[in-house]
Design an enzyme around this catalytic site. Structure first.
Site, short mmCIF file in Angstrom:
data_model
loop_
_atom_site.label_atom_id
_atom_site.label_comp_id
_atom_site.label_asym_id
_atom_site.label_seq_id
_atom_site.Cartn_x
_atom_site.Cartn_y
_atom_site.Cartn_z
N GLY A 137 15.30 -46.17 -5.68
CA GLY A 137 13.92 -46.76 -4.74
C GLY A 137 12.67 -46.46 -5.04
NE ARG A 171 10.37 -52.89 -7.20
CZ ARG A 171 10.48 -54.33 -7.31
NH1 ARG A 171 9.93 -55.06 -8.21
NH2 ARG A 171 11.45 -54.90 -6.48
CB VAL A 179 9.56 -42.24 0.01
CG1 VAL A 179 9.94 -40.94 -0.62
CG2 VAL A 179 9.28 -42.35 1.40
CB SER A 202 14.80 -40.75 8.62
OG SER A 202 13.71 -41.35 9.43
CB SER A 203 12.16 -37.41 12.04
OG SER A 203 11.22 -38.64 11.90
CB CYS A 204 14.02 -42.13 13.61
SG CYS A 204 14.83 -43.11 11.99
CE1 TYR A 210 17.20 -46.56 7.48
CE2 TYR A 210 16.61 -44.97 9.12
CZ TYR A 210 16.44 -45.33 7.76
OH TYR A 210 15.49 -44.73 7.00
CE LYS A 253 18.01 -43.34 5.32
NZ LYS A 253 17.76 -42.97 4.02
CG HIS A 308 6.54 -47.20 9.68
ND1 HIS A 308 6.86 -46.85 8.47
CD2 HIS A 308 7.82 -47.28 10.15
CE1 HIS A 308 8.36 -46.82 8.33
NE2 HIS A 308 8.77 -47.13 9.25
CG ASP A 336 3.12 -45.02 26.55
OD1 ASP A 336 2.21 -45.76 25.91
OD2 ASP A 336 2.61 -44.20 27.30
N1 LIG Z 1 8.57 -44.19 5.35
C1 LIG Z 1 8.66 -43.28 6.10
O1 LIG Z 1 7.99 -43.41 6.92
C2 LIG Z 1 10.06 -42.41 5.96
C3 LIG Z 1 10.16 -41.41 7.03
C4 LIG Z 1 11.46 -40.60 6.85
C5 LIG Z 1 12.39 -40.98 5.85
N2 LIG Z 1 11.91 -41.88 5.00
C6 LIG Z 1 13.21 -42.20 4.15
O2 LIG Z 1 12.64 -42.40 2.76
C7 LIG Z 1 13.41 -43.50 2.07
C8 LIG Z 1 12.50 -44.38 1.40
O3 LIG Z 1 11.85 -44.92 2.56
P1 LIG Z 1 10.60 -45.84 1.98
O4 LIG Z 1 9.84 -45.83 3.11
O5 LIG Z 1 10.08 -45.43 0.81
O6 LIG Z 1 11.40 -47.01 2.10
P2 LIG Z 1 10.54 -48.49 1.29
O7 LIG Z 1 9.43 -48.50 0.92
O8 LIG Z 1 11.18 -49.66 2.07
O9 LIG Z 1 11.51 -48.53 -0.05
C9 LIG Z 1 12.89 -48.58 -0.14
C10 LIG Z 1 13.32 -48.85 -1.55
O10 LIG Z 1 14.60 -48.81 -1.62
C11 LIG Z 1 15.09 -50.05 -2.43
N3 LIG Z 1 16.45 -50.50 -2.16
C12 LIG Z 1 16.69 -51.09 -1.08
N4 LIG Z 1 17.81 -51.80 -0.98
C13 LIG Z 1 18.24 -51.46 -2.27
C14 LIG Z 1 19.66 -51.89 -3.30
N5 LIG Z 1 20.47 -52.52 -2.32
N6 LIG Z 1 19.68 -51.39 -4.46
C15 LIG Z 1 18.68 -50.88 -4.89
N7 LIG Z 1 17.74 -50.29 -4.21
C16 LIG Z 1 17.11 -50.75 -2.98
C17 LIG Z 1 14.07 -50.88 -2.64
O11 LIG Z 1 13.84 -51.17 -3.97
P3 LIG Z 1 13.04 -52.71 -4.65
O12 LIG Z 1 11.79 -52.51 -4.26
O13 LIG Z 1 13.64 -52.58 -6.01
O14 LIG Z 1 13.83 -53.53 -3.95
C18 LIG Z 1 12.84 -50.04 -2.14
O15 LIG Z 1 11.88 -49.62 -3.13
C19 LIG Z 1 14.46 -44.02 2.99
O16 LIG Z 1 15.77 -43.44 2.85
C20 LIG Z 1 13.83 -43.71 4.42
O17 LIG Z 1 15.01 -43.62 5.38
C21 LIG Z 1 11.03 -42.88 5.14
#
Ligand SMILES: NC(=O)c1ccc[n+]([C@@H]2O[C@H](COP(=O)([O-])OP(=O)(O)OC[C@H]3O[C@@H](n4cnc5c(N)ncnc54)[C@H](OP(=O)(O)O)[C@@H]3O)[C@@H](O)[C@H]2O)c1
Length: 350
Positions: A11, A13, A16, A108-110, A137, A141, A180, A310
């Site tokens: 992941g 790109r 995170v 994730s906290s959710c 989701y 998780k 978000h 809210d």
């Molecule tokens: N963002 C937050 O606030 C937050 C908070 C708590 C936890 N998290 C956790 O952190 C993690 C990353 O979150 P994020 O916000 O970085 O998400 P994001 O920006 O949507 O990135 C998710 C990445 O997952 C990859 N992906 C999705 N489906 C895939 C598949 N079938 N095969 C290969 N790669 C796949 C995508 O790759 P491509 O770009 O190559 O398509 C994308 O780059 C998640 O597990 C999320 O639950 C995030």
């Protein structure tokens, strides 16, 4: 971990994942295994198997997931539960069987119970009903972090999990239908500033880059959409409308801090419990909105739409455990928002 260790950042790109790559490179790790979802679909068990057999990553950070807001979760519940379960099963199992030394899974906290006491301690997981809007989701998780625990117990595989709070930062998502709260606020105030200076060309470029500006937002900005683009509505001033009262408290962490925490946990932590990663402090949505308004430089009105819900009054992680291990956030909220807004501006075409 060695500088030449083979590290699969799944992941890479995403919000995170891209922060993880920045941080690992800064720390001198130069053997990162990176594949986009188009190159390696982690839902495809055979493809994951072939990749792990060939590359044999020594460390794995599982930051790939199907992520989305309430609307997406409600519309595509099957996709959310299936894709996330498949990604976790394929990656965790292949990492173990092909000899990875350690794996870090991001929860994730959710995924904590909707009515969890505050601040939320790690042991409240599975102690009550989930928030129904994202339970597909959340269940997937929870299964991921249970897989880590099970592989640790049965096979001695050093799989750990972290539970990050809400993230924001460079490379965030600004699509107003799905983003978000914090990136949505940055974009809404930025659009309001453009509307108040009459820079409709920049607004059109913004829409091309970051996605549709819904009609209700345009209306508040005193802008009309016509065949020729945007036009200003005479006699009205742009304003920003936000949902609810602004009173709920939320916690926000700059994503580069999470990247630091991930590397810290890979080096320093080995245990069954999924550890909270957060700031340990929260702000009201109203405070957040006013902070972003000031940073973006919009001096018009904020209208709070009290007819909209809210949500949960407070969602704050207890970060006592990770603090006790010796890790803390470094980036304050104001500084983090300034860095994020600078990144947003740098992505806007001139
Ligand atoms: N963002 C937050 O606030 C937050 C908070 C708590 C936890 N998290 C956790 O952190 C993690 C990353 O979150 P994020 O916000 O970085 O998400 P994001 O920006 O949507 O990135 C998710 C990445 O997952 C990859 N992906 C999705 N489906 C895939 C598949 N079938 N095969 C290969 N790669 C796949 C995508 O790759 P491509 O770009 O190559 O398509 C994308 O780059 C998640 O597990 C999320 O639950 C995030």
């Amino acid at each position: 971990m060695q500088q030449r260790s083979r590290i699969h950042v799944a992941g890479h790109r995403g919000l995170v994942g891209s922060a993880l790559v920045r941080h690992l490179k800064n720390e001198g790790f130069d053997n990162l295994l990176l594949r986009t979802s188009a190159e390696l679909d982690l839902c495809n068990q055979q493809a994951v198997e072939a990749f792990y057999a060939a590359e044999r990553p020594e460390y794995v950070i599982l930051s790939a997931a199907k992520v989305g807001g309430i609307h997406a979760n409600n519309t595509y519940p099957a996709d959310f539960i299936r894709d996330n379960l498949q990604i976790e099963m394929n990656v965790i199992d292949a990492a173990y069987r092909h000899g990875a030394k350690k794996l870090l899974f991001l929860g994730s906290s959710c995924i904590y119970p909707k009515m969890a006491p505050q601040p939320i301690r790690e042991e409240y997981l599975l102690d009550g009903a989930l928030e129904p809007t994202n339970e597909w989701y959340a269940i997937a998780k929870i299964a991921g972090l249970k897989m880590c625990q099970a592989y640790r117990r049965q096979y001695g595989f050093d799989a750990i999990s972290a539970m990050p709070t809400n993230m924001y930062g460079p490379n965030d998502h600004y699509d107003l239908q799905n983003s978000h709260v914090l990136p949505a606020l940055i974009r809404k105030f930025h659009l309001a500033r453009l509307a108040s200076t009459g820079d409709l060309t920049a607004m059109q470029r913004d829409e091309q880059l970051f996605g549709n500006i819904p009609d209700d937002i345009l209306h508040m900005l005193a802008i009309r959409r016509s065949d020729n683009g945007f036009t200003m509505t005479a006699g009205r001033k742009p304003a920003v409308m936000l949902w609810g009262s602004g009173s709920p408290f939320r916690e926000f962490m700059y994503v580069d801090d999470l990247a630091r925490a991930c590397l810290f946990l890979l080096k320093e932590y080995s245990g069954e419990m999924a550890l909270n990663v957060g700031v340990g402090e929260d702000v009201t949505i109203k405070q957040l909105a006013e902070l972003i308004q000031g940073i973006v430089g919009f001096d018009g009105e904020i209208v709070w739409d009290a007819s909209k819900p809210d949500g949960t009054p407070r969602k704050l992680l207890d970060v006592g455990r990770i603090h006790a291990l010796g890790w803390k956030v470094q980036t304050g909220l104001e500084n983090g928002i300034r860095l994020s807004y600078a990144d947003y501006l740098s992505r806007s075409p001139r």
